[in-house]
Design a protein around this motif. Structure first.
Motif, short mmCIF file in Angstrom:
data_model
loop_
_atom_site.label_atom_id
_atom_site.label_comp_id
_atom_site.label_asym_id
_atom_site.label_seq_id
_atom_site.Cartn_x
_atom_site.Cartn_y
_atom_site.Cartn_z
N ASN A 84 0.83 -1.20 0.00
CA ASN A 84 0.00 0.00 0.00
C ASN A 84 0.87 1.26 0.00
O ASN A 84 0.54 2.25 -0.65
N ALA A 85 1.99 1.22 0.73
CA ALA A 85 2.90 2.37 0.74
C ALA A 85 3.42 2.63 -0.67
O ALA A 85 3.48 3.78 -1.12
N ASP A 86 3.81 1.57 -1.38
CA ASP A 86 4.30 1.76 -2.75
C ASP A 86 3.19 2.24 -3.67
O ASP A 86 3.42 3.07 -4.56
N ALA A 87 1.98 1.74 -3.45
CA ALA A 87 0.85 2.15 -4.29
C ALA A 87 0.54 3.63 -4.08
O ALA A 87 0.26 4.36 -5.05
N LEU A 88 0.58 4.08 -2.84
CA LEU A 88 0.34 5.50 -2.58
C LEU A 88 1.49 6.34 -3.13
O LEU A 88 1.30 7.50 -3.52
N GLY A 89 2.68 5.76 -3.19
CA GLY A 89 3.79 6.44 -3.85
C GLY A 89 3.51 6.68 -5.32
O GLY A 89 3.92 7.71 -5.89
N ASN A 90 2.79 5.76 -5.96
CA ASN A 90 2.38 5.97 -7.35
C ASN A 90 1.49 7.20 -7.48
O ASN A 90 1.62 7.98 -8.43
N LEU A 91 0.58 7.38 -6.52
CA LEU A 91 -0.28 8.56 -6.56
C LEU A 91 0.53 9.84 -6.34
O LEU A 91 0.23 10.89 -6.92
N CYS A 92 1.56 9.76 -5.50
CA CYS A 92 2.45 10.92 -5.32
C CYS A 92 3.13 11.27 -6.64
O CYS A 92 3.25 12.45 -7.00
N ASP A 93 3.60 10.24 -7.37
CA ASP A 93 4.23 10.49 -8.67
C ASP A 93 3.24 11.13 -9.64
O ASP A 93 3.59 12.04 -10.41
N TRP A 94 2.00 10.67 -9.61
CA TRP A 94 0.95 11.23 -10.45
C TRP A 94 0.76 12.71 -10.13
O TRP A 94 0.72 13.57 -11.02
N ALA A 95 0.66 13.01 -8.84
CA ALA A 95 0.46 14.40 -8.42
C ALA A 95 1.66 15.27 -8.80
O ALA A 95 1.50 16.44 -9.18
N ARG A 96 2.85 14.71 -8.73
CA ARG A 96 4.08 15.47 -9.00
C ARG A 96 4.24 15.77 -10.49
O ARG A 96 4.64 16.87 -10.87
N THR A 97 3.92 14.77 -11.34
CA THR A 97 4.22 14.90 -12.77
C THR A 97 3.00 15.23 -13.63
O THR A 97 3.15 15.73 -14.75
N ALA A 99 1.23 12.96 -14.89
CA ALA A 99 1.02 11.78 -15.73
C ALA A 99 0.33 10.70 -14.90
O ALA A 99 0.81 10.33 -13.82
N PRO A 100 -0.81 10.19 -15.36
CA PRO A 100 -1.55 9.19 -14.58
C PRO A 100 -0.68 7.98 -14.21
O PRO A 100 0.04 7.43 -15.04
N LYS A 101 -0.75 7.59 -12.94
CA LYS A 101 -0.02 6.43 -12.44
C LYS A 101 -0.88 5.78 -11.36
O LYS A 101 -0.80 6.16 -10.19
N PRO A 102 -1.72 4.83 -11.74
CA PRO A 102 -2.65 4.23 -10.78
C PRO A 102 -1.94 3.57 -9.60
O PRO A 102 -0.77 3.17 -9.70
N MET A 103 -2.66 3.45 -8.50
CA MET A 103 -2.11 2.78 -7.33
C MET A 103 -1.67 1.37 -7.67
O MET A 103 -0.55 0.95 -7.33
N TYR A 104 -2.52 0.62 -8.34
CA TYR A 104 -2.23 -0.77 -8.70
C TYR A 104 -2.48 -0.98 -10.18
O TYR A 104 -3.40 -0.38 -10.75
N ALA A 105 -1.68 -1.85 -10.79
CA ALA A 105 -1.88 -2.14 -12.21
C ALA A 105 -3.25 -2.77 -12.44
O ALA A 105 -3.92 -2.50 -13.44
N SER A 106 -3.69 -3.59 -11.48
CA SER A 106 -5.01 -4.22 -11.55
C SER A 106 -5.33 -4.78 -10.18
O SER A 106 -4.44 -4.96 -9.33
N ALA A 107 -6.60 -5.09 -9.96
CA ALA A 107 -6.98 -5.73 -8.70
C ALA A 107 -6.32 -7.09 -8.57
O ALA A 107 -5.92 -7.51 -7.47
N GLU A 108 -6.15 -7.77 -9.71
CA GLU A 108 -5.54 -9.11 -9.70
C GLU A 108 -4.07 -9.03 -9.29
O GLU A 108 -3.59 -9.87 -8.51
N SER A 109 -3.35 -8.04 -9.82
CA SER A 109 -1.93 -7.93 -9.47
C SER A 109 -1.76 -7.54 -8.00
O SER A 109 -0.82 -7.98 -7.33
N ARG A 110 -2.68 -6.72 -7.50
CA ARG A 110 -2.63 -6.35 -6.08
C ARG A 110 -2.75 -7.59 -5.22
O ARG A 110 -1.96 -7.79 -4.28
#
Length: 265
Positions: A84-97, A99-110
């Motif tokens: 979850n920490a890494d997934a929220l890091g994706n949202l930080c990257d999205w906010a910073r750049t 460029a869309p970067k979802p928390m998880y690639a898919s529910a299945e990969s999560r």
């Protein structure tokens, strides 16, 4: 050797009065002031230290034991919190750049990541959680002021400002610490933090509930969504456990029967 964030990375949260702190999350449609976000980060740092202290004491046998969540071991919960920490890091990257970067690639990969990591040793689990928490903290530290106001999309497909990442992580840390079933309880969460989590959780209900939640040991209460409401009261630890579906609400005070909780939005 076990690694964990240093005290430099996780300073003690500053003490402050509760005015405006919990109230900032009574609605997800408005942004909390920057000073509130800073205080939440302080609260998150303290909560993370408490969870890391618990994980450092675990044995391999304890990692494999059932947690408080049906079908999940302690290892499943710890792996989820780290990812979850890494997934929220994706949202930080999205906010910073931008460029869309979802928390998880898919529910299945999560789910696959959680299953793959659940059986790891206690030392590896603790190292992973410490490292993932430190990465997210660095994301917070490096996020420009404007990025906190950027809108990002969550797995529920709703768009919220990036400052919601902090209270989301605080919820994950505190609630899943309880879910480990290793002795940490809602009563051990600081009262001010419990009020924040109550506001955040109740603000995410998707439908009007027709009740007001009222804490008997703090000033917190939920806003009334209609003129005709029922009052459910209790200490804020008991309210939080019930609102999050972890307890049956047997110590709460209410008229009639407890209503079925709305879907989590």
């Amino acid at each position: 050797m076990l690694t964990r964030p240093s005290d430099k990375n996780f300073p003690v949260a500053p003490a402050a009065s509760s005015g405006g702190y919990a109230e900032a999350f009574g609605s997800l449609s408005r942004m909390p002031p920057p000073e509130i976000t800073a205080r939440l980060i302080g609260g998150l740092q303290s909560a993370t230290r408490r969870l890391l202290a618990t994980t450092e004491r675990l044995t391999d046998t304890e990692v494999r034991r059932p947690s408080g969540l049906p079908g999940w071991t302690v290892g499943h919960v710890l792996t989820h919190v780290a990812r979850n920490a890494d997934a929220l890091g994706n949202l930080c990257d999205w906010a910073r750049t931008g460029a869309p970067k979802p928390m998880y690639a898919s529910a299945e990969s999560r789910e696959a990541d959680i299953v793959a990591g659940a059986a790891r040793s206690a030392v590896v689990q603790a190292e992973d959680l410490a490292a993932a928490s430190s990465r997210l903290q660095e994301n917070f530290r490096s996020l420009p002021d404007a990025a906190w106001r950027a809108e990002v999309t969550w797995p529920d497909r709703k768009t919220r400002t990036a400052d919601q990442i902090v209270v989301s992580r605080l919820t994950e840390i505190e609630v899943h610490h309880v879910d480990l079933g290793l002795g940490y309880s809602f009563d051990e969460i600081p009262a001010e933090t419990r009020d924040v989590l109550l506001g955040y959780a109740s603000a995410r209900w998707q439908t009007k509930f027709g009740v007001v939640l009222r804490s008997t040991d703090t000033p917190w209460s939920s806003p009334a969504d209609t003129a005709d409401v029922r009052i459910i009261s209790g200490d804020n630890a008991a309210l939080l456990g019930w609102v999050l579906g972890r307890t049956a609400g047997t110590t709460l005070t209410y008229d009639g029967t407890l209503p079925v909780l709305p879907a989590w939005g």
